[in-house]
Design an enzyme around this catalytic site. Sequence first.
Site, mmCIF file in Angstrom:
data_model
loop_
_atom_site.group_PDB
_atom_site.id
_atom_site.type_symbol
_atom_site.label_atom_id
_atom_site.label_comp_id
_atom_site.label_asym_id
_atom_site.label_seq_id
_atom_site.Cartn_x
_atom_site.Cartn_y
_atom_site.Cartn_z
ATOM 1 N N ASP A 220 -4.187 7.041 10.301
ATOM 2 C CA ASP A 220 -3.856 5.698 10.780
ATOM 3 C C ASP A 220 -2.429 5.607 11.312
ATOM 4 O O ASP A 220 -2.049 4.617 11.938
ATOM 5 C CB ASP A 220 -4.095 4.643 9.698
ATOM 6 N N HIS B 247 0.364 5.103 6.958
ATOM 7 C CA HIS B 247 0.526 5.458 5.548
ATOM 8 C C HIS B 247 0.812 6.953 5.386
ATOM 9 O O HIS B 247 0.134 7.782 5.997
ATOM 10 C CB HIS B 247 -0.735 5.095 4.764
ATOM 11 N N ASN C 230 4.001 -5.375 5.765
ATOM 12 C CA ASN C 230 2.830 -6.123 6.239
ATOM 13 C C ASN C 230 3.238 -7.417 6.936
ATOM 14 O O ASN C 230 2.542 -7.873 7.849
ATOM 15 C CB ASN C 230 1.887 -6.418 5.070
ATOM 16 N N SER D 164 0.806 -1.219 0.000
ATOM 17 C CA SER D 164 0.000 0.000 0.000
ATOM 18 C C SER D 164 0.839 1.270 0.000
ATOM 19 O O SER D 164 0.382 2.316 -0.468
ATOM 20 C CB SER D 164 -0.931 0.004 1.215
ATOM 21 N N GLY E 72 -2.023 -4.285 0.977
ATOM 22 C CA GLY E 72 -2.120 -5.521 1.739
ATOM 23 C C GLY E 72 -1.113 -6.586 1.352
ATOM 24 O O GLY E 72 -1.074 -7.656 1.969
#
Length: 216
Positions: A192, A195, A109, A44, A81
Amino acid sequence: MGLNKSEHSPKRKSQSLGLVLGVLLLVTWLGAAETKTIIFFGDSLTAGYGVDPDEAYPALIQKKIEAGNLPWRVVNAGLSGETTAGGLRRLDWILRQPVDIFFIELGGNDGLRGVATATTRANLDAMVTRIRERKPDVIVVIAGMQMPTNMGPEYTREFAAIYPDIARSTGAVLVPFLLDRVGGIPELNLPDGIHPNPQGHCMVAENVWEVIRELL
């Protein structure tokens, strides 16, 4: 003195025009053939989660390339993801297209999910090996990643060591830390905290550009 009418005949003019058009087409074709490709293969962070695609760091790298009149095009192969295992599975499909620099941005991830560092390391190493097998002349660049301290000091240390170790063992070019001067800074990230926002992507692009501009 009389003129040679054959030199000005419609047939001769048509042949001359055809020659000119042929040369122009050849020049255009050669220009296209000389354009090289850099693929950004990641998750991402590369896909540009939460921002406009034109604000993600691969698009910003393309703008820097165009500003420098460099014969390169950027392909954004980011997938939100994505893990190193998933990247390894889709690698062959990505390698179907021409590529001159292959930029790997994966592993974040894995770390957030607590995947064993040995597994992440093995997957990244397998990617570099496969790229070299399929495209021997390709330059491989690998982006270093780090985990937050709440993952535990041992895991954090082992994870961070994956990227420089692979760069040394495979000869890949290393971006030491993709999120340098971005990670953990609220004003450069989305709510978040993971990012980058558009301003953060500008800084990420600078981190990447510092390394790859010498390769272009």
